[in-house]
Design a protein around this motif. Sequence first.
Motif, short mmCIF file in Angstrom:
data_model
loop_
_atom_site.label_atom_id
_atom_site.label_comp_id
_atom_site.label_asym_id
_atom_site.label_seq_id
_atom_site.Cartn_x
_atom_site.Cartn_y
_atom_site.Cartn_z
N GLY A 75 -10.20 -4.24 -3.66
CA GLY A 75 -8.96 -4.69 -3.14
C GLY A 75 -8.46 -4.09 -1.86
O GLY A 75 -9.42 -3.48 -1.02
N ASN A 76 -7.11 -3.95 -1.57
CA ASN A 76 -6.86 -3.50 -0.32
C ASN A 76 -5.74 -2.65 -0.58
O ASN A 76 -5.48 -2.25 -1.50
CB ASN A 76 -6.05 -4.96 0.55
CG ASN A 76 -6.97 -5.84 0.50
OD1 ASN A 76 -7.26 -7.04 -0.49
ND2 ASN A 76 -7.92 -6.08 1.58
N GLY A 77 -5.20 -2.07 0.61
CA GLY A 77 -4.08 -1.08 0.68
C GLY A 77 -2.74 -1.78 1.10
O GLY A 77 -2.92 -2.84 1.91
N ILE A 78 -1.58 -1.29 0.86
CA ILE A 78 -0.36 -1.85 1.53
C ILE A 78 0.01 -3.27 1.56
O ILE A 78 -0.36 -3.97 0.76
CB ILE A 78 0.04 -0.70 2.97
CG1 ILE A 78 -1.11 -0.84 3.74
CG2 ILE A 78 0.36 0.51 2.49
CD1 ILE A 78 -0.85 0.20 4.88
N TRP A 79 0.27 -3.88 3.03
CA TRP A 79 0.22 -5.34 2.95
C TRP A 79 -1.11 -5.72 3.34
O TRP A 79 -1.13 -6.95 3.97
CB TRP A 79 1.15 -5.50 4.04
CG TRP A 79 2.52 -5.55 3.83
CD1 TRP A 79 3.54 -4.55 4.04
CD2 TRP A 79 3.42 -6.44 3.06
NE1 TRP A 79 4.90 -4.75 3.62
CE2 TRP A 79 4.65 -5.85 2.88
CE3 TRP A 79 3.09 -7.54 2.17
CZ2 TRP A 79 5.81 -6.64 2.07
CZ3 TRP A 79 4.03 -8.17 1.54
CH2 TRP A 79 5.28 -7.80 1.54
N SER A 90 -3.83 1.22 -5.46
CA SER A 90 -2.62 0.98 -4.86
C SER A 90 -2.31 -0.49 -4.62
O SER A 90 -2.18 -1.13 -5.89
CB SER A 90 -2.66 1.52 -3.57
OG SER A 90 -1.54 1.57 -2.81
N THR A 91 -2.31 -1.20 -3.61
CA THR A 91 -2.13 -2.57 -3.74
C THR A 91 -3.20 -3.22 -4.44
O THR A 91 -3.08 -4.31 -5.21
CB THR A 91 -2.15 -3.22 -2.29
OG1 THR A 91 -0.93 -2.88 -1.65
CG2 THR A 91 -2.27 -4.73 -2.16
N GLY A 92 -4.48 -2.63 -4.39
CA GLY A 92 -5.69 -3.05 -4.92
C GLY A 92 -5.46 -3.14 -6.48
O GLY A 92 -5.92 -3.81 -7.34
N GLY A 93 -4.87 -2.01 -6.96
CA GLY A 93 -4.51 -1.86 -8.16
C GLY A 93 -3.58 -2.91 -9.00
O GLY A 93 -4.12 -3.68 -9.92
N ARG A 94 -2.61 -3.33 -7.88
CA ARG A 94 -1.72 -4.49 -8.22
C ARG A 94 -2.56 -5.67 -8.27
O ARG A 94 -2.26 -6.78 -9.33
CB ARG A 94 -0.79 -4.49 -7.27
CG ARG A 94 0.43 -5.62 -7.52
CD ARG A 94 1.12 -6.12 -6.61
NE ARG A 94 0.54 -6.61 -5.27
CZ ARG A 94 0.02 -7.57 -5.40
NH1 ARG A 94 0.22 -8.69 -5.76
NH2 ARG A 94 -0.80 -8.03 -3.98
N GLN A 95 -3.49 -5.90 -7.32
CA GLN A 95 -4.39 -7.23 -7.32
C GLN A 95 -5.20 -7.22 -8.76
O GLN A 95 -5.16 -8.29 -9.10
CB GLN A 95 -5.25 -7.02 -6.07
CG GLN A 95 -4.42 -6.99 -4.88
CD GLN A 95 -5.22 -6.91 -3.57
OE1 GLN A 95 -6.23 -6.20 -3.80
NE2 GLN A 95 -5.08 -7.56 -2.46
N GLY A 96 -5.61 -6.06 -9.33
CA GLY A 96 -6.58 -6.30 -10.32
C GLY A 96 -5.53 -6.64 -11.60
O GLY A 96 -5.99 -7.62 -12.47
N LEU A 97 -4.40 -6.35 -11.60
CA LEU A 97 -3.26 -6.58 -12.75
C LEU A 97 -3.11 -8.31 -12.38
O LEU A 97 -3.03 -8.98 -13.50
CB LEU A 97 -2.19 -5.79 -12.62
CG LEU A 97 -2.40 -4.31 -13.02
CD1 LEU A 97 -0.90 -3.67 -12.70
CD2 LEU A 97 -2.89 -4.14 -14.18
N GLY A 147 -1.24 -3.45 7.89
CA GLY A 147 -0.77 -3.08 6.82
C GLY A 147 0.63 -2.67 6.44
O GLY A 147 1.20 -2.62 5.41
N MET A 148 1.23 -2.24 7.38
CA MET A 148 2.62 -1.65 7.54
C MET A 148 3.75 -2.73 7.48
O MET A 148 4.95 -2.22 7.34
CB MET A 148 2.78 -0.68 8.55
CG MET A 148 1.80 0.42 8.52
SD MET A 148 1.79 1.41 7.10
CE MET A 148 3.22 2.29 7.08
#
Length: 438
Positions: A31-35, A114-121, A65-66
């Motif tokens: 996944g990714n970070g922030i935006w 981070s954002t990647g963790g949210r993407q996994g969920l 990403g900011m």
Amino acid sequence: EARLAPTSDSDIKVEVWLPARGWNGKFVGVGNGIWAGQLSYFAMGEPLRRGYAVATTDTGHTGDGMSGKFALGHREKLEDFGWRAIHEMTVTAKRAILAHYGKPQSRAFWTSCSTGGRQGLMAAYRFPNDYDAISSMAPANEMTSLMTQTMWAGYQPNRAPGAALPFPKIAMLHRAVVAQCDADDGLKDAIIGRPDLCRFDPADLQCKEGDGETCLSAAQVPTMRALYDGVRASDGALILPGFPRGSEMQLGALISGPEPFPVATSYFRDLVHAVNPGWDWKSFDWRADLKRGQDYGGKTLDVPFSGLAPFFARGGKLLLSHGWNDGLIPATNTLAFHAGLLQTTPRAVSDQQLRLFMVPGMDHCSGGEGAWQFDPLATLEAWTTSGTPPERIEATRPAGTPAGGALSRPICAWPRVARYGGSGDANDAANFACVDPA
């Protein structure tokens, strides 16, 4: 390389890397970070080296990403970022695997932070068949609530003259927290092993006559209390949790600017309040603007803890983890999400398919005073191969870090905690046991 356009306003870039030889038959999504706004090349090399096919996406836009401005007037791009691009990437990767190797992957894993963790969920929530096992570290979920927490953190040091804490004061404060709470886990080692027990009060450092700079001013004490205590409405009611004690060093990134951290300010200024060009972050209404943020993006950006039943029903496994010292995303958010999962998931399912690991002394995604290097992908592999959920993961701190020399520690499945046995090298994980908390 692929460019995908599931809608007329979509432009999703994807790369799928396929081992030319030695493919282990499996696939990993990162996944990714922030935006987002970039392909996560940095996360692809290690899985590829270990024989996995691996894929990444920029989530449908290009940026640093900011800022969330990419979604202004482009709702479909917000949908791509929020949930659609990861699914499109996954479908594309699986098609490429089948075309190249002539057979599908035997397992699909997700591992990111981070954002990647949210993407996994989000993948587990919206597309429960996409991944067999998911590692979600420090997930930025619920994202709309996190935006409000970040605004709160940035508001406190700017709410009044003298309320800000320069970095030397933040460092002094952190040393005081460690000094008071280090031994709560039974071992004095400059690592707060039990932040949940720490009751440090910033008022203990309030300046008295002649204290000089080794104290907090009367305006700075409420700043830190507010960060620990959480977001509160004008009537004092708690709305969202605060940051654990021990997270002060990274919190500096959120509280050192003349306005709140741009990732969150952009969400409210450029998107939620785009129709109100005169909006000023200093007028933030904590209860009302939290709801406005949720109404604008909640269905696109947030994963409800009650939504993972289909993922668990098909046998999916979820590995949650979070560093206690994370000063960008409060570890309390993941604790709350996990607690919600336990309330809405049958015990027989959660016992076998859900684990949470809280990492003492770990910052956001990596680094920190504790042992923070561990291998979520290997943990997923062992879990899916053996069918036995992880109860203990060994983590290390590399030599030569600012925090000190090399050490190893066990990370224990929540709510169990690591306890030193009283003999042997206290820097060796072998001399610790995972025990029920006092």
